[in-house]
Design a protein around this motif. Structure first.
Motif, PDB file in Angstrom:
ATOM      1  N   GLY A 156       0.836  -1.196   0.000  1.00 45.61           N
ATOM      2  CA  GLY A 156       0.000   0.000   0.000  1.00 45.61           C
ATOM      3  C   GLY A 156       0.864   1.237   0.000  1.00 45.61           C
ATOM      4  N   ILE A 157       0.332   2.327   0.536  1.00 45.96           N
ATOM      5  CA  ILE A 157       1.086   3.595   0.550  1.00 45.96           C
ATOM      6  C   ILE A 157       1.225   4.145   1.968  1.00 45.96           C
ATOM      7  CG2 ILE A 157       0.380   4.188  -1.802  1.00 45.96           C
ATOM      8  CD1 ILE A 157      -1.683   6.099  -0.554  1.00 45.96           C
ATOM      9  N   GLN A 158       0.988   3.297   2.948  1.00 44.49           N
ATOM     10  CA  GLN A 158       0.949   3.755   4.334  1.00 44.49           C
ATOM     11  C   GLN A 158       2.231   4.454   4.757  1.00 44.49           C
ATOM     12  OE1 GLN A 158      -2.052   3.241   5.805  1.00 44.49           O
ATOM     13  NE2 GLN A 158      -1.423   4.596   7.467  1.00 44.49           N
ATOM     14  N   SER A 159       3.384   3.935   4.336  1.00 46.81           N
ATOM     15  CA  SER A 159       4.657   4.513   4.790  1.00 46.81           C
ATOM     16  C   SER A 159       4.938   5.877   4.158  1.00 46.81           C
ATOM     17  CB  SER A 159       5.804   3.557   4.467  1.00 46.81           C
ATOM     18  OG  SER A 159       5.980   3.432   3.061  1.00 46.81           O
ATOM     19  N   LEU A 160       4.175   6.247   3.124  1.00 47.22           N
ATOM     20  CA  LEU A 160       4.392   7.534   2.462  1.00 47.22           C
ATOM     21  C   LEU A 160       3.553   8.656   3.061  1.00 47.22           C
ATOM     22  CD1 LEU A 160       4.396   6.511  -1.335  1.00 47.22           C
ATOM     23  CD2 LEU A 160       6.372   6.952   0.134  1.00 47.22           C
ATOM     24  N   LEU A 161       2.607   8.297   3.902  1.00 49.05           N
ATOM     25  CA  LEU A 161       1.642   9.286   4.378  1.00 49.05           C
ATOM     26  C   LEU A 161       2.247  10.226   5.415  1.00 49.05           C
ATOM     27  CD1 LEU A 161      -1.498   6.997   4.789  1.00 49.05           C
ATOM     28  CD2 LEU A 161      -0.927   8.500   2.871  1.00 49.05           C
ATOM     29  N   LYS A 162       1.858  11.482   5.345  1.00 51.12           N
ATOM     30  CA  LYS A 162       2.265  12.444   6.351  1.00 51.12           C
ATOM     31  C   LYS A 162       1.444  12.238   7.620  1.00 51.12           C
ATOM     32  CE  LYS A 162       3.957  16.085   3.259  1.00 51.12           C
ATOM     33  NZ  LYS A 162       3.830  17.504   2.857  1.00 51.12           N
ATOM     34  N   LYS A 163       1.877  12.876   8.672  1.00 50.91           N
ATOM     35  CA  LYS A 163       1.226  12.719   9.969  1.00 50.91           C
ATOM     36  C   LYS A 163      -0.249  13.138   9.885  1.00 50.91           C
ATOM     37  CE  LYS A 163       1.722  14.026  14.824  1.00 50.91           C
ATOM     38  NZ  LYS A 163       2.477  14.844  15.803  1.00 50.91           N
ATOM     39  N   ASP A 164      -1.111  12.359  10.522  1.00 50.36           N
ATOM     40  CA  ASP A 164      -2.551  12.611  10.587  1.00 50.36           C
ATOM     41  C   ASP A 164      -3.238  12.491   9.230  1.00 50.36           C
ATOM     42  OD1 ASP A 164      -2.300  13.127  13.331  1.00 50.36           O
ATOM     43  OD2 ASP A 164      -1.871  15.250  12.970  1.00 50.36           O
ATOM     44  N   ARG A 165      -2.599  11.827   8.277  1.00 48.56           N
ATOM     45  CA  ARG A 165      -3.227  11.566   6.977  1.00 48.56           C
ATOM     46  C   ARG A 165      -3.483  10.078   6.841  1.00 48.56           C
ATOM     47  NH1 ARG A 165      -5.294  16.082   4.527  1.00 48.56           N
ATOM     48  NH2 ARG A 165      -3.861  17.821   4.785  1.00 48.56           N
ATOM     49  N   ASN A 166      -4.496   9.722   6.041  1.00 47.89           N
ATOM     50  CA  ASN A 166      -4.758   8.303   5.823  1.00 47.89           C
ATOM     51  C   ASN A 166      -4.826   8.003   4.335  1.00 47.89           C
ATOM     52  OD1 ASN A 166      -7.713   8.310   4.882  1.00 47.89           O
ATOM     53  ND2 ASN A 166      -7.860   9.442   6.814  1.00 47.89           N
ATOM     54  N   ALA A 167      -4.678   6.731   4.005  1.00 48.52           N
ATOM     55  CA  ALA A 167      -4.582   6.324   2.604  1.00 48.52           C
ATOM     56  C   ALA A 167      -5.854   6.646   1.827  1.00 48.52           C
ATOM     57  CB  ALA A 167      -4.272   4.828   2.521  1.00 48.52           C
ATOM     58  N   ASN A 168      -7.021   6.564   2.509  1.00 47.23           N
ATOM     59  CA  ASN A 168      -8.278   6.819   1.804  1.00 47.23           C
ATOM     60  C   ASN A 168      -8.337   8.224   1.222  1.00 47.23           C
ATOM     61  OD1 ASN A 168      -9.268   4.277   2.252  1.00 47.23           O
ATOM     62  ND2 ASN A 168     -10.456   4.823   4.066  1.00 47.23           N
ATOM     63  N   GLU A 169      -7.739   9.203   1.920  1.00 42.18           N
ATOM     64  CA  GLU A 169      -7.715  10.576   1.398  1.00 42.18           C
ATOM     65  C   GLU A 169      -6.985  10.626   0.055  1.00 42.18           C
ATOM     66  OE1 GLU A 169      -7.200  13.920   4.492  1.00 42.18           O
ATOM     67  OE2 GLU A 169      -6.187  12.191   5.401  1.00 42.18           O
ATOM     68  N   VAL A 170      -5.861   9.919  -0.007  1.00 47.96           N
ATOM     69  CA  VAL A 170      -5.067   9.907  -1.242  1.00 47.96           C
ATOM     70  C   VAL A 170      -5.828   9.200  -2.351  1.00 47.96           C
ATOM     71  CG1 VAL A 170      -2.885   9.197  -2.289  1.00 47.96           C
ATOM     72  CG2 VAL A 170      -2.934   9.920   0.098  1.00 47.96           C
ATOM     73  N   TYR A 171      -6.413   8.043  -2.021  1.00 42.15           N
ATOM     74  CA  TYR A 171      -7.161   7.288  -3.031  1.00 42.15           C
ATOM     75  C   TYR A 171      -8.372   8.086  -3.530  1.00 42.15           C
ATOM     76  CZ  TYR A 171      -4.386   3.315  -1.364  1.00 42.15           C
ATOM     77  OH  TYR A 171      -3.361   2.484  -1.017  1.00 42.15           O
ATOM     78  N   ASP A 172      -9.083   8.746  -2.598  1.00 41.02           N
ATOM     79  CA  ASP A 172     -10.240   9.550  -3.008  1.00 41.02           C
ATOM     80  C   ASP A 172      -9.826  10.665  -3.956  1.00 41.02           C
ATOM     81  OD1 ASP A 172     -11.957   8.029  -1.539  1.00 41.02           O
ATOM     82  OD2 ASP A 172     -12.059   9.391   0.177  1.00 41.02           O
TER      83      ASP A 172
END
Length: 316
Positions: A156-172
């Motif tokens: 997935g992309i979990q390790s790329l996320l900034k603090k307090d962000r989640n993968a669903n935001e990126v996918y959306d």
């Protein structure tokens, strides 16, 4: 007691810390790649539906401007010489995608290590794919998603996320196409109006108004030559003004006598401001053939008759 303890160890599917529970979870883990593929297919299907809705909006706008486009096609000057036309298309902004995406994603790994590198990846993808085509757009979002997963240290992309962000935001954001907008633009000689200089834009809108507007009321133009060179004035404005004045009166304020002379003005009003005479403003009017008006035009156009004679001698 022994049988009760044995039953507790063997357990059941709904007890995750038992043998049967662990075996059930292992079976589900084997099914997860299939389920993931099915969900990704479903997500792409939703993206395609969103694209269809945006494309319907584009087509609706195109239909609204169809009568104006027909008027343009009926005028040979703007159809053949200026190639003036409306164009409805789906467009996106690279900077907006960059700003929104990397507000959620770190620029510290893989192809996205560094700001300039990240921007280069996005530009490459945008140049590679035609976002106005559904298949090409689907390839774009899939490839962008794939690049992000490749840069991630974990599935997935979990390790790329900034603090307090989640993968669903990126996918959306990526698959929801909120960066794709139906836009209508005016084209002039195969260039979009946004690519023209301020002077060319003003001239283009004036051309459009004068040639497409069917009204015959008088019109006042204030310095239509502003930010345009003389060649553009003669090739762009003069033919339009010459045609437009056949059906309506044009009153034009200009600092460029070229327009008045080349457009064969029926009457010229020369305005003169005198600081030495109590800021007096005086006017004189007449036809081009009038010797006084003729001299005034030469003064402004050539910098007095002396400059005109010098240029004449130079080229003889």
């Amino acid at each position: 007691t022994w049988e009760e303890k044995q039953a507790g160890i063997v357990g059941s599917n709904d007890l995750p810390e038992t043998i049967l529970g662990l075996e059930h979870q292992l079976e589900k883990l084997n099914d997860l790649p299939i389920e993931r593929d099915e969900l990704q297919t479903q997500r792409i299907s939703i993206t395609a539906q969103i694209f269809d809705i945006l494309d319907e909006q584009r087509i609706s706008r195109e239909a609204l401007f169809k009568p104006v486009q027909e008027l343009i096609q009926s005028n040979s000057l703007i159809r053949n010489e200026y190639k003036l036309q409306f164009q409805s298309e789906l467009k996106s902004n690279l900077d907006m995608i960059y700003d929104r995406l990397f507000l959620m994603v770190k620029q510290t790994a893989g192809d996205f290590r560094g700001e300039s590198e990240s921007l280069a990846v996005l530009r490459e993808l945008m140049d590679k794919h035609d976002i106005s085509s559904k298949p090409s757009l689907i390839n774009l979002v899939q490839e962008l998603h794939g690049r992000l997963e490749e840069a991630s240290k974990l599935p997935g992309i979990q390790s790329l996320l900034k603090k307090d962000r989640n993968a669903n935001e990126v996918y959306d954001f990526i698959f929801g196409l909120e960066y794709l907008k139906p836009q209508y633009t005016l084209m002039f000689q195969d260039a979009q109006i946004e690519q023209l200089s301020p002077g060319q834009r003003g001239a283009l809108l004036l051309i459009f108004y004068l040639l497409v507007d069917k009204d015959n009321n008088p019109i006042i133009l204030d310095q239509p030559e502003e930010n345009l060179d003389n060649e553009t004035i003669v090739s762009l404005l003069v033919p339009v003004l010459t045609e437009a004045k056949q059906k309506r009166q044009i009153i034009m304020v200009t600092h460029n006598p070229n327009l008045a002379i080349v457009c064969d003005a029926e009457q010229i009003i020369h305005c003169e401001f005198s600081r030495s005479n109590s800021n007096d403003i005086s006017y004189i009017s007449g036809a081009i053939e009038c010797s006084i008006i003729n001299n005034k035009a030469v003064d402004v156009l050539e910098g007095t008759i002396i400059a005109f004679d010098n240029r004449k001698i130079k080229y003889m």
